[in-house]
Design an enzyme around this catalytic site. Structure first.
Site, PDB file in Angstrom:
ATOM      1  CG  HIS A 119      42.007  39.714  50.222  1.00 25.34           C
ATOM      2  ND1 HIS A 119      42.345  38.449  50.656  1.00 25.34           N
ATOM      3  CD2 HIS A 119      42.966  40.068  49.328  1.00 25.34           C
ATOM      4  CE1 HIS A 119      43.468  38.064  50.059  1.00 25.34           C
ATOM      5  NE2 HIS A 119      43.854  39.028  49.251  1.00 25.34           N
ATOM      6  CG  HIS A 165      43.737  32.043  46.146  1.00 23.57           C
ATOM      7  ND1 HIS A 165      43.914  31.867  47.489  1.00 23.57           N
ATOM      8  CD2 HIS A 165      44.635  32.999  45.781  1.00 23.57           C
ATOM      9  CE1 HIS A 165      44.878  32.655  47.926  1.00 23.57           C
ATOM     10  NE2 HIS A 165      45.324  33.354  46.905  1.00 23.57           N
TER      11      HIS A 165
END
Length: 579
Positions: A119, A165
């Site tokens: 992830h 991110h």
């Protein structure tokens, strides 16, 4: 005037190496030797009767003897006691069979396998302020991870694609560099396919640029679907040395001016002042989004731009992904006999779903892929328990590979199976329905299928891998071993040995019995700690092993550090028996 200085010195003695083999090993050697000599016939009998190697021959025994140091073998024809002990405790006697390799059937559809999944694979540390880089992507691939996740965003001028991110303080990485690193490292650890999950926040022109980069970088390695949707997933064998792109098909309707203005405002805010909140408020914000508004995971592929999709980009999407919320779960879990897809659920949604839709989840995963990802509040890159996903058939149990901890140790243990190729075949009971049309229920207590007996003899090697004052300043360490099972709830348990005081080579000689109802999904957990009443116990090593591949007999168990990297010398000597 004469001054006298008094020095109070504390002297303590560190014990040296162990005093040779422990008594149980001496007794075994005595049973399988004559006059202190274990010849070929003795060794062959030991391999068959104790080690459970029923096919072992005199030639097998001869090869073992020929591979050993002649100092401990009489003319390559037999062991003395020390040679026998060194063989048992050596690298040539691991708990999993290194010659087994990839032994499972690799010709079934992808949905029939657990897949080693990461992830936010590009982050070097925490989820909030660490750097994005290709280095953790490389590390993951070299470890054997088969699913790499990249969040792709426009750069500040909307002219290039970067990996970061979104809406956090993480620094970006160059998309093309990450892709090149994937190409160079994809098949270092395994020839089986690498899946790239793209979390796409791009305009159509940048989607076209992504398509161009992927095509130029991977070329014939890219797997292209023959139609817009797959009727069934290809097998890992069919997809060897191939790269597969998985993402949500972009929405294809024109955005209104108000939508464009709103998104521009949100993007500007995210770039200049992510969330406009402190770290604590950030965690609260994401938790609120998850719990109150369904699965609003901002890094999981929600489209910023609702414009016509670049056709060359859409053509690359081999595994179509969708995202489910708890409210829509029944619709998301419907099985289409003519189409397969990938569904993503956060760990919270999944935890709720297995209570309300357990059988539907397992039925869905018999044909389709289910991806579970960590909740947004795990800003330190912590993880959830992956076993819950596996026992419900989820193939892509995505974990943050940047940190360490027991959840990752379990993942490392699972994917030591099947030759470490990154694909582990699901047990048949997760793929089939019974005569009544029902699927496996992990919450049902089943009859005991197998009993695993584990005897923990001893451990050694810490004196070589750690400084002599690492555990205690003034005395040798007091080691104890924790040992248990991770699996279905009926099988899950953790036990421990007593602590052996002041010894670098502790000898426990304790036995533990584990009744297993579902051994096909059981992982053996092993941890060593050093007992310290004052400052808390110290970590001394760990490993996790798939029970279904454990070799019976006396085996040397190498231990790893917190990050899952093998320690140089630390091992436990243990015996496994299946009843």
């Amino acid at each position: 005037m004469t001054t006298f200085r008094v020095c109070w010195c504390f002297h303590r003695k560190f014990r040296g190496a162990t005093d040779g083999p422990p008594k149980p090993i001496k007794d075994l050697f005595s049973s399988y030797s004559d006059n202190g000599f274990m010849g070929l016939d003795h060794l062959q009998r030991f391999l068959v009767e104790v080690q459970g190697e029923t096919s072992a021959t005199r030639e097998t025994a001869k090869k073992i003897l020929e591979s050993r140091d002649s100092k401990h073998v009489f003319q390559k024809k037999g062991f003395n006691l020390d040679g026998f002990f060194r063989y048992l405790a050596g690298d040539d006697n691991p708990p999993l069979n290194p010659s087994l390799g990839v032994y499972q059937d690799m010709t079934a559809p992808l949905s029939h396998y657990f897949i080693y999944t990461g992830h936010n694979s590009y982050l070097t540390g925490n989820q909030l302020s660490s750097d994005a880089s290709d280095v953790p992507v490389i590390n993951a691939l070299q470890r054997g991870v088969r699913v790499i996740e990249l969040d792709i965003w426009p750069n500040s001028t909307n002219t290039e694609v970067e990996v970061r991110h979104g809406r956090t303080l993480t620094t970006p990485a160059e998309f093309s560099k990450c892709v090149r690193s994937i190409r160079e490292n994809a098949f270092v650890a395994s020839p089986y396919p690498v899946i790239i999950t793209l979390e796409d926040h791009l305009t159509p022109d940048l989607q076209a640029k992504v398509a161009q980069i992927l095509i130029e970088t991977f070329g014939e390695m890219l797997f292209y679907p023959k139609s817009e949707s797959l009727e069934e997933f290809p097998s890992p064998e069919d997809l060897k040395l191939r790269i597969i792109i998985s993402t949500k098909p972009p929405k294809e309707f024109l955005e209104s001016k108000s939508m464009k203005d709103k998104e521009h405002e949100l993007q500007k805010k995210s770039e200049e002042e992510p969330w406009g909140e402190s770290d604590g408020d950030f965690e609260h914000k994401i938790e609120h989004d998850h719990d109150e508004h369904g699965e609003e995971d901002h890094d999981d592929g929600d489209q910023f731009y609702h414009q016509p999709t670049a056709p060359e980009y859409k053509h690359l999407i081999a595994i179509s992904a969708k995202k489910g919320s708890h409210k829509e779960l029944s619709d998301s879990l419907k099985v289409d006999p003519h189409k397969v897809s990938r569904l993503s659920l956060s760990e919270q949604s999944f935890a709720k779903a297995i209570v309300s839709h357990g059988p539907e989840i397992i039925r869905f995963t018999q044909r389709n892929l289910l991806r579970i990802y960590p909740k947004g509040t795990r800003v330190t890159s912590s993880n959830y328990n992956p076993v819950l996903g596996w026992i419900h058939g989820a193939q892509m149990v995505a974990l943050n590979m940047q940190g360490y901890g027991r959840s990752l140790w379990l993942v490392h243990g699972m994917f030591r199976a099947n030759g470490g190729c990154g694909y582990v075949k699901k047990p048949d009971f997760l793929l089939n329905t019974n005569q009544d049309g029902k699927v496996f229920n992990p919450n049902t207590t089943l009859p005991i299928k197998k009993v695993l007996k584990v005897r923990v003899y001893m451990g050694d090697g810490w004196r070589l891998d750690f400084h002599r004052t690492h555990f205690d300043q003034y005395s040798p360490p007091d080691f104890y071993t924790r040992i248990g099972i991770a699996g279905v709830s009926a099988d899950t348990v953790m036990m421990r040995t007593k602590a052996i005081e002041d010894n670098w080579a502790p000898f426990w000689d304790e036995e533990f019995t584990f009744p297993l109802t579902v051994p096909e999904l059981a992982l053996l957990r092993i941890e060593v700690h050093e007992y310290d009443l004052n400052k808390g116990d110290d970590f001394g090593g760990q490993t996790c092993l798939p029970v279904w591949e454990l070799r019976s007999g006396i085996r040397a168990i190498p231990l790893c550090n917190r990050k899952g990297e093998k320690l140089n010398h630390v091992k436990l000597l243990m015996r496994f028996e299946f009843l």
